[in-house]
Scaffold this motif. Structure first.
Motif, mmCIF file in Angstrom:
data_model
loop_
_atom_site.group_PDB
_atom_site.id
_atom_site.type_symbol
_atom_site.label_atom_id
_atom_site.label_comp_id
_atom_site.label_asym_id
_atom_site.label_seq_id
_atom_site.Cartn_x
_atom_site.Cartn_y
_atom_site.Cartn_z
ATOM 1 N N THR A 136 0.849 -1.190 0.000
ATOM 2 C CA THR A 136 0.000 0.000 0.000
ATOM 3 C C THR A 136 0.888 1.245 0.000
ATOM 4 O O THR A 136 2.074 1.159 0.352
ATOM 5 C CB THR A 136 -0.898 0.040 1.251
ATOM 6 N N PRO A 137 0.340 2.387 -0.361
ATOM 7 C CA PRO A 137 1.139 3.619 -0.291
ATOM 8 C C PRO A 137 1.672 3.885 1.126
ATOM 9 O O PRO A 137 2.794 4.357 1.282
ATOM 10 C CB PRO A 137 0.147 4.701 -0.718
ATOM 11 N N LYS A 138 0.894 3.544 2.118
ATOM 12 C CA LYS A 138 1.328 3.738 3.513
ATOM 13 C C LYS A 138 2.549 2.870 3.823
ATOM 14 O O LYS A 138 3.510 3.330 4.453
ATOM 15 C CB LYS A 138 0.182 3.400 4.462
ATOM 16 N N GLU A 139 2.518 1.617 3.385
ATOM 17 C CA GLU A 139 3.636 0.703 3.621
ATOM 18 C C GLU A 139 4.884 1.159 2.872
ATOM 19 O O GLU A 139 5.986 1.161 3.415
ATOM 20 C CB GLU A 139 3.256 -0.721 3.193
ATOM 21 N N THR A 140 4.693 1.578 1.639
ATOM 22 C CA THR A 140 5.806 2.058 0.824
ATOM 23 C C THR A 140 6.422 3.309 1.443
ATOM 24 O O THR A 140 7.645 3.441 1.521
ATOM 25 C CB THR A 140 5.331 2.364 -0.609
ATOM 26 N N GLY A 141 5.586 4.207 1.907
ATOM 27 C CA GLY A 141 6.058 5.428 2.547
ATOM 28 C C GLY A 141 6.817 5.143 3.826
ATOM 29 O O GLY A 141 7.823 5.796 4.125
ATOM 30 N N ARG A 142 6.348 4.160 4.568
ATOM 31 C CA ARG A 142 7.026 3.776 5.805
ATOM 32 C C ARG A 142 8.429 3.251 5.511
ATOM 33 O O ARG A 142 9.390 3.605 6.186
ATOM 34 C CB ARG A 142 6.194 2.712 6.540
ATOM 35 N N ILE A 143 8.533 2.414 4.499
ATOM 36 C CA ILE A 143 9.843 1.879 4.110
ATOM 37 C C ILE A 143 10.758 3.023 3.659
ATOM 38 O O ILE A 143 11.909 3.121 4.080
ATOM 39 C CB ILE A 143 9.710 0.812 3.001
ATOM 40 N N GLY A 144 10.241 3.915 2.824
ATOM 41 C CA GLY A 144 11.033 5.046 2.347
ATOM 42 C C GLY A 144 11.483 5.961 3.470
ATOM 43 O O GLY A 144 12.622 6.417 3.501
ATOM 44 N N GLY A 145 10.593 6.197 4.411
ATOM 45 C CA GLY A 145 10.932 7.048 5.550
ATOM 46 C C GLY A 145 12.025 6.438 6.417
ATOM 47 O O GLY A 145 12.947 7.125 6.852
ATOM 48 N N LEU A 146 11.913 5.139 6.659
ATOM 49 C CA LEU A 146 12.928 4.464 7.469
ATOM 50 C C LEU A 146 14.262 4.372 6.736
ATOM 51 O O LEU A 146 15.328 4.456 7.358
ATOM 52 C CB LEU A 146 12.443 3.074 7.885
#
Length: 69
Positions: A44-54
């Protein structure tokens, strides 16, 4: 079975540092099975964003450690 694990390790070693970090973070978040089964597009976009942020956070921390040394 052992042969498969060895093959996975060789594939992992062939990845760029960024790709390795991405997979490590996906594993930490419990998303690695989903990625391996259905690919990165299944996130999901939320999961992808979390990975990118980390990833950004880890890169910043690594950069700070290098500049201190």
């Amino acid at each position: 079975m052992k042969n498969t694990d060895n093959t996975k390790e060789k594939l992992f070693d062939a990845l760029s540092p960024d790709q390795k970090m991405k997979l490590e973070i996906a594993e930490e978040l419990g998303l690695l099975d989903k990625v391996q089964k259905d690919g990165w597009k299944s996130l999901t976009p939320k999961e992808t964003g979390r990975i990118g942020g980390l990833m950004t956070k880890k890169k910043r921390e690594l950069k700070n450690k290098e500049s201190e040394a």
